[in-house]
Write an enzyme that holds these catalytic residues in place. Structure first.
Site, PDB file in Angstrom:
ATOM      1  N   GLN A 294      33.265  16.608 -20.097  1.00 49.04           N
ATOM      2  CA  GLN A 294      31.859  16.238 -20.295  1.00 49.04           C
ATOM      3  C   GLN A 294      31.118  16.221 -18.961  1.00 49.04           C
ATOM      4  OE1 GLN A 294      30.898  15.979 -23.484  1.00 49.04           O
ATOM      5  NE2 GLN A 294      33.039  16.297 -24.009  1.00 49.04           N
TER       6      GLN A 294
ATOM      7  N   TYR B 108      39.383  13.239 -27.085  1.00 44.55           N
ATOM      8  CA  TYR B 108      39.059  14.346 -27.986  1.00 44.55           C
ATOM      9  C   TYR B 108      37.588  14.732 -27.947  1.00 44.55           C
ATOM     10  CZ  TYR B 108      38.465  10.650 -31.677  1.00 44.55           C
ATOM     11  OH  TYR B 108      38.133   9.548 -32.432  1.00 44.55           O
ATOM     12  N   GLU B 109      37.294  15.887 -28.560  1.00 40.00           N
ATOM     13  CA  GLU B 109      35.983  16.545 -28.497  1.00 40.00           C
ATOM     14  C   GLU B 109      35.580  16.866 -27.058  1.00 40.00           C
ATOM     15  OE1 GLU B 109      35.197  17.535 -31.237  1.00 40.00           O
ATOM     16  OE2 GLU B 109      36.294  16.145 -32.510  1.00 40.00           O
ATOM     17  N   GLY B 110      36.572  17.181 -26.237  1.00 46.25           N
ATOM     18  CA  GLY B 110      36.336  17.453 -24.827  1.00 46.25           C
ATOM     19  C   GLY B 110      36.556  16.195 -24.020  1.00 46.25           C
TER      20      GLY B 110
ATOM     21  N   ARG C 168      30.443  14.958 -30.626  1.00 47.51           N
ATOM     22  CA  ARG C 168      30.436  14.265 -29.338  1.00 47.51           C
ATOM     23  C   ARG C 168      29.524  13.044 -29.366  1.00 47.51           C
ATOM     24  NH1 ARG C 168      30.554  19.671 -25.408  1.00 47.51           N
ATOM     25  NH2 ARG C 168      32.830  19.891 -25.462  1.00 47.51           N
TER      26      ARG C 168
END
Length: 594
Positions: free
Chosen positions: A446, A439-441, A295
């Site tokens: 977040q 991506y990555e949340g 992230r």
């Protein structure tokens, strides 16, 4: 055409002037990275990025990766570039020297990452995912697994992936179906399908080490039943030699909007042999080691692309002749003035410049805290730094990628019609930047992480790691000569953030929808204040050095800081009003009326 020169002057400014690099250099394990060494590393990284990665960025986008019966081929030039990259030690720059790495502090590696992302984000995905896998293994794997796999990964001969998402679930990993059956010899048979696996298959390395989330037969339901497994593409002998192909295969690659030279794969595990990383049912903590690392790196992707777009737009604005300045011709000998004379073009360029430089400073603040959390001898200092990093991680990921995408779009707008044309190189930045918000949340996730997890943790102790130094700075500097134009706007925005935090905490306890409805605005407000704090500090430094400023660097800092305070930070007022409106209207519309 797109162009890029590593912003080394500004990188050195945030590394050594905005912050004291000696604090990092003196940490245990960081002593070898003296200022002279750091200068050499940054200079060499700039050469690699400008001369090797940047020239194959557009061609890699146009060619993309190809798939044939499970075999993925990267675009022309990528294999050679990767070999040069690995031979230069860049795959292991931030890795543990015990496994052959160079042990660079995150403060340095973050700047190198930015250059890679500016010049070729698709290429950067391959070593980037490897480092995420390395970090998870380094933190959680047994010594046996680390000794067997990490040296080759650090060397770059082998690469790594993160296999999390499945066709039926995205962020909700508690419902994954991939299973791990014990085989009686310490290994497990991994069966399932993973999607959106960056660098899942390619031709750059001899072996690919997959880290796979799966569930054991006795797994509890939900995320508490997830375990993490290491699954090699090729089996590895006790002597490190490669053996038979494991039962893992790339079923297809995605045809994407951007980062087309990065292989995004569907990976099928058909009873593939795997090894448990960490303890059973403890895959989520290990996964978050990867996710937090990624992230922060994804946030840097947004910054890198925003910087590349700004540089291209700046060069074009100075060169493109069109129209006359509103106050009269600036270049009367030419048929027209360059478009940089126009206020709206300057608005776009200054917006990109202010947000890019602000994010670089904020990123360095967080990177330094990572170094402190990892290396400091005092456990109290390590804990405080870690709490700050935990708080700021979702803000860096979301704010940097939102602004990165905005700035690539501003770059296209400066170019006008030419920005929409592939040959000028700007539209690729827009397409490449868009994925970083997802991506990555996703950035909405977040925001929920910030509001739902980080804000209430330990009775708000994480928040104090940010609020206290900002409050102390404002109180110490608000009345100082010359700083009022910078600290007073910061103080107003900070007050809104404090009010919003208290109001959100109270409302969220009564109705969770209130927190969810305000989360995105709260994260943006938080980020605006954090970057405003960085700009106030940068302006303070520039004020002390403006009399010895032959290249105008500090003058530009002061003007850009003023622009941020006058044109960007006031968005905090609108965000506060949006948050205070509550969730009622947002949740009132019946589903069938959408």
């Amino acid at each position: 055409m797109a162009e890029y020169k590593a912003p080394l002057r500004d990188m050195r400014f945030v590394l050594t002037e905005l912050f004291d690099y000696d604090d990092i250099n003196q940490l245990p394990g960081c002593e070898d990275f003296t200022p002279d060494v750091v200068d050499a590393v940054l200079e060499e990284a700039a050469k690699v990025c400008e001369e090797i990665l940047f020239p194959i960025n557009r061609s890699g986008d146009e060619e993309g990766c190809t798939w044939d019966d499970g075999v993925v081929t990267t675009p022309k030039g990528f294999k050679e570039a990767y070999q040069t990259f690995a031979e230069g030690g860049w795959t292991g720059i931030a890795c543990d020297p015990v496994y052959g790495g160079q042990g660079a502090p995150k403060s340095i590696n973050a700047l190198v990452e930015e250059m890679i992302c500016s010049t070729n984000l698709s290429f950067g995905m391959y070593p980037g995912l490897s480092f995420g896998a390395y970090a998870a293994m380094h933190a959680h794997a047994s010594d046996e697994l680390k000794d067997k796999y990490l040296p080759k990964m650090v060397e770059g001969t082998w690469s790594g992936t993160m296999c999390l998402t499945e066709p039926h679930c995205g962020t909700d990993l508690g419902i994954i179906k991939t299973k791990a059956d014990p085989q009686g010899d310490g290994s497990y048979a991994i069966t399932g399908t993973k999607i959106f696996i960056s660098a899942g298959e390619h031709d750059l390395t001899e072996n690919i080490i997959h880290l796979v989330l799966a569930k054991l037969p006795d797994a509890p339901k939900g995320t508490k039943g997830i375990s993490l497994f290491l699954v090699p593409k090729f089996m590895v002998g006790d002597d490190g030699s490669l053996g038979d192909r494991n039962a893992v295969k790339c079923g297809s690659i995605e045809h994407k909007m951007g980062i087309k030279a990065s292989a995004t794969c569907v990976m099928n595990f058909d009873g593939a042999i795997g090894y448990l990383v960490g303890e059973p049912h403890q895959g989520m903590p290990a996964m978050f080691t990867m996710m937090n690392q990624e992230r922060l790196s994804v946030g840097i992707q947004g910054l890198g692309l925003g910087e590349a777009a700004y540089q291209g737009a700046r060069a074009y604005a100075k060169d493109r002749l069109q129209g006359r300045a509103l106050t009269g011709a600036k270049s009367p000998d030419n048929a027209a003035d360059s478009i940089i004379v126009h206020p709206d073009v300057r608005r776009m360029l200054l917006t990109a410049k202010a947000t890019n430089e602000g994010c670089r400073a904020m990123g360095m603040w967080v990177a330094r805290a990572l170094d402190t959390a990892k290396h400091h001898a005092d456990p109290v200092k390590r804990e405080e730094a870690d709490e700050f990093v935990q708080l700021m991680t979702p803000i860096v990921k979301a704010l940097f990628t939102d602004w990165g995408f905005d700035n690539t779009n501003l770059g296209v707008q400066v170019f006008g019609g030419h920005g929409y044309i592939r040959e000028w190189g700007m539209e690729q930045y827009v397409r490449d930047a868009r994925i970083a918000q997802i991506y990555e949340g996703t950035n909405g996730i977040q925001a929920l992480d910030l509001v739902g997890r980080k804000m209430p943790t330990k009775a708000g102790r994480y928040l104090r790691r940010f609020f206290h130094p900002v409050q102390e700075y404002i109180e110490a500097n608000v009345s100082k000569d010359g700083l009022g134009d910078f600290v007073q706007p910061l103080a107003k925005a900070f007050m809104r953030l404090q009010q919003a935090t208290g109001e959100l905490a109270q409302r969220g306890m009564k109705n969770p929808d209130e927190a969810g409805a305000a989360a995105t605005e709260f994260l943006r407000l938080f980020g605006l204040v954090a970057v405003g704090f960085m700009w106030a500090r940068m302006a303070e430094i520039a004020l002390t050095k403006q009399d010895d400023d032959p290249d105008g660097f500090y003058k530009a800092k002061l003007i850009t800081a003023k622009f941020y305070m006058e044109r960007i930070l006031p968005q905090s007022g609108a965000l506060f009003s949006q948050m205070m409106s509550g969730s009622s209207t947002m949740m009132a519309l019946d589903e069938e009326l959408f």
